[in-house]
Design a protein around this motif. Structure first.
Motif, short mmCIF file in Angstrom:
data_model
loop_
_atom_site.label_atom_id
_atom_site.label_comp_id
_atom_site.label_asym_id
_atom_site.label_seq_id
_atom_site.Cartn_x
_atom_site.Cartn_y
_atom_site.Cartn_z
N LYS A 1 0.86 -1.18 0.00
CA LYS A 1 0.00 0.00 0.00
C LYS A 1 0.90 1.23 0.00
CE LYS A 1 -3.61 2.58 0.08
NZ LYS A 1 -4.50 2.66 -1.09
N ASP A 2 0.74 2.03 -1.06
CA ASP A 2 1.55 3.23 -1.23
C ASP A 2 0.64 4.45 -1.21
OD1 ASP A 2 3.32 5.20 -1.96
OD2 ASP A 2 4.26 4.04 -3.56
N PHE A 3 0.87 5.33 -0.23
CA PHE A 3 0.08 6.56 -0.13
C PHE A 3 0.78 7.75 -0.79
CE2 PHE A 3 -1.53 4.14 3.59
CZ PHE A 3 -2.90 4.20 3.31
N GLY A 4 1.85 7.48 -1.56
CA GLY A 4 2.57 8.55 -2.20
C GLY A 4 3.62 9.21 -1.33
N LEU A 5 3.94 8.61 -0.20
CA LEU A 5 4.98 9.11 0.69
C LEU A 5 6.32 8.52 0.28
CD1 LEU A 5 2.98 8.71 4.03
CD2 LEU A 5 3.33 10.81 2.71
N PRO A 6 7.43 8.99 0.88
CA PRO A 6 8.75 8.45 0.47
C PRO A 6 8.86 6.93 0.59
CG PRO A 6 9.03 10.45 1.75
CD PRO A 6 7.58 10.14 1.79
N GLU A 7 8.20 6.36 1.58
CA GLU A 7 8.21 4.91 1.75
C GLU A 7 6.78 4.38 1.78
OE1 GLU A 7 10.90 3.11 1.74
OE2 GLU A 7 12.34 4.76 1.83
N PRO A 8 6.52 3.21 1.19
CA PRO A 8 5.16 2.65 1.24
C PRO A 8 4.76 2.30 2.67
CG PRO A 8 6.70 1.05 0.32
CD PRO A 8 7.45 2.34 0.45
N ALA A 9 3.48 2.42 2.98
CA ALA A 9 2.99 2.07 4.31
C ALA A 9 3.09 0.57 4.55
CB ALA A 9 1.54 2.53 4.48
N VAL A 10 2.83 -0.22 3.51
CA VAL A 10 3.00 -1.68 3.55
C VAL A 10 3.81 -2.05 2.32
CG1 VAL A 10 1.83 -3.91 3.53
CG2 VAL A 10 0.81 -2.00 4.78
N ASP A 11 4.88 -2.81 2.53
CA ASP A 11 5.86 -3.01 1.47
C ASP A 11 6.02 -4.49 1.13
OD1 ASP A 11 7.87 -2.76 -0.36
OD2 ASP A 11 9.33 -1.86 0.99
N THR A 12 5.21 -4.97 0.20
CA THR A 12 5.35 -6.31 -0.39
C THR A 12 5.41 -7.40 0.68
OG1 THR A 12 6.79 -5.17 -2.00
CG2 THR A 12 6.47 -7.52 -2.29
#
Length: 384
Positions: free
Chosen positions: A33-44
């Motif tokens: 889940k990517d909210f458009g921040l530098p790092e995804p909130a949940v990453d694979t």
């Protein structure tokens, strides 16, 4: 809404009447889940929650655990990956079609409805016959031990009773699984302990799949069949509470789940090619079975020892043969009721350590020079 008071069944009988089903298998595959921040909130992340399992998503604030729960619930849309319930893909389904129970920190009860009416609400939305609604409400109130409170309003109940009503409402319609988002966070410590026991009992009697979110390590250790530990949007480690505590794979896991004495190792070459590591010029023995599979030669690592495994010798000759040991100074002695803790300065660099002592164990004083020692099989070498 009318209610009935049948002869009082046992909680076990009530549970059987409410739910004779098996739990739901929930499988997350490469979920992001990517909210458009530098790092995804949940990453694979990939995670399988087995039918009837009590799985806790644990981690600090911002680690991705609540976002993952919201993805399972359908409150957030996936950026990548898939979510399956018993082999069926629910990734694109809206929340109301996933048939999940939800329990939140705020009880979200309707203040103008009675206990029975609050619990009946999801059944009325599903247009069940009135007689069936009455029957199921009576059964689930018995299960959460609120029989006789059906005509009360939320304002007439304690916080713990209101949370029981919310729990009853979340399970009364036989959901595929129950998702619990920090449900005990607003309660005081003693009440939290009581409701933890109730949630454990209800989970055991229902046999349903529970997915529980918390940042409280003790709560996770007490409740869970398994824990999925989150760190910066990724799964750090998944396993039973015992496995995560006794055999952490990384320093993050070792520190997040309980106190640890940490001896930093600049290069793990000695662990992977030999039987020892160097710390402050001292050689510490290592056994192969105590090394995390994530430790890599040439990379930094850490040797960790739990406080209950750390021992204190007032003279070097008290150290058993074969034990690892370092010089130490007693910085502070803390009395904590069932045990005492000696806060130590370890080695020449003053690394802070702790040893757990029995409450009657005495003979130490602040500022005393001692030797800290531990058995080699009670340590763990982890990735840093």
């Amino acid at each position: 809404m009318p209610t009935t008071h049948a002869t009082t069944p046992t909680p076990e009988a009530a549970a059987e009447a409410v739910n004779n089903r098996s739990g739901t298998r929930i499988r997350l595959t490469d979920v992001s889940k990517d909210f458009g921040l530098p790092e995804p909130a949940v990453d694979t992340i990939s995670l399988t929650i087995e039918p009837g399992e009590f799985m806790t998503l644990l981690g600090p604030s911002g680690s991705g655990k609540t976002t993952t729960l919201n993805l399972i619930a359908g409150f957030e849309t996936l950026t990548t990956g898939s979510i399956m319930f018993n082999g069926g893909d629910v990734s694109a389904l809206p929340p109301h079609k996933r048939n999940l129970g939800m329990l939140f920190q705020n009880y979200a009860l309707f203040p103008h409805l009675t206990v029975a009416q609050n619990v009946a609400y999801p059944l009325r939305e599903r247009r069940l016959p009135k007689a069936r609604i009455t029957e199921k409400v009576g059964q689930v109130l018995e299960l959460v031990q609120l029989t006789g409170r059906d005509k009360h309003y939320p304002s007439q109940l304690s916080g713990g009773q209101q949370q029981r009503v919310a729990l009853a409402r979340a399970i009364v319609f036989d959901p595929n699984a129950l998702l619990l988002d920090e449900p005990l966070g607003a309660l005081d410590r003693n009440l939290r302990g009581t409701l933890q026991q109730e949630i454990q009992r209800i989970h055991r009697e229902l046999g349903s799949t529970f997915v529980f979110v918390t940042h409280d390590q003790e709560e996770a250790m007490n409740l869970s069949d398994r824990i999925a530990l989150f760190n910066k949007g990724r799964l750090e480690q998944v396993g039973t509470p015992e496995a995560l505590y006794a055999t952490p794979e990384t320093l993050f896991t070792a520190r997040f789940l309980g106190d640890s004495n940490v001896f930093d190792v600049a290069d793990a070459k000695g662990v992977t090619s030999g039987s020892a590591v160097a710390w402050e010029g001292r050689t510490l023995a290592v056994e192969a079975g105590t090394v995390s599979p994530r430790v890599t030669a040439g990379e930094p690592a850490a040797l960790v020892v739990r406080p209950e495994d750390m021992r204190i010798a007032t003279t070097p000759d008290e150290v058993p043969s074969g034990a690892n040991h370092v010089s130490a100074t007693v910085r502070q002695l803390d009395y904590l009721g069932s045990y005492r803790t000696a806060v130590l300065s370890l080695g020449g660099g003053g690394t802070v350590g702790r040893a757990r002592l029995a409450p009657q164990e005495g003979g130490l004083r602040e500022g005393q020079a001692v030797t800290a020692w531990w058995h080699v099989d009670r340590q763990r070498v982890v990735a840093r």
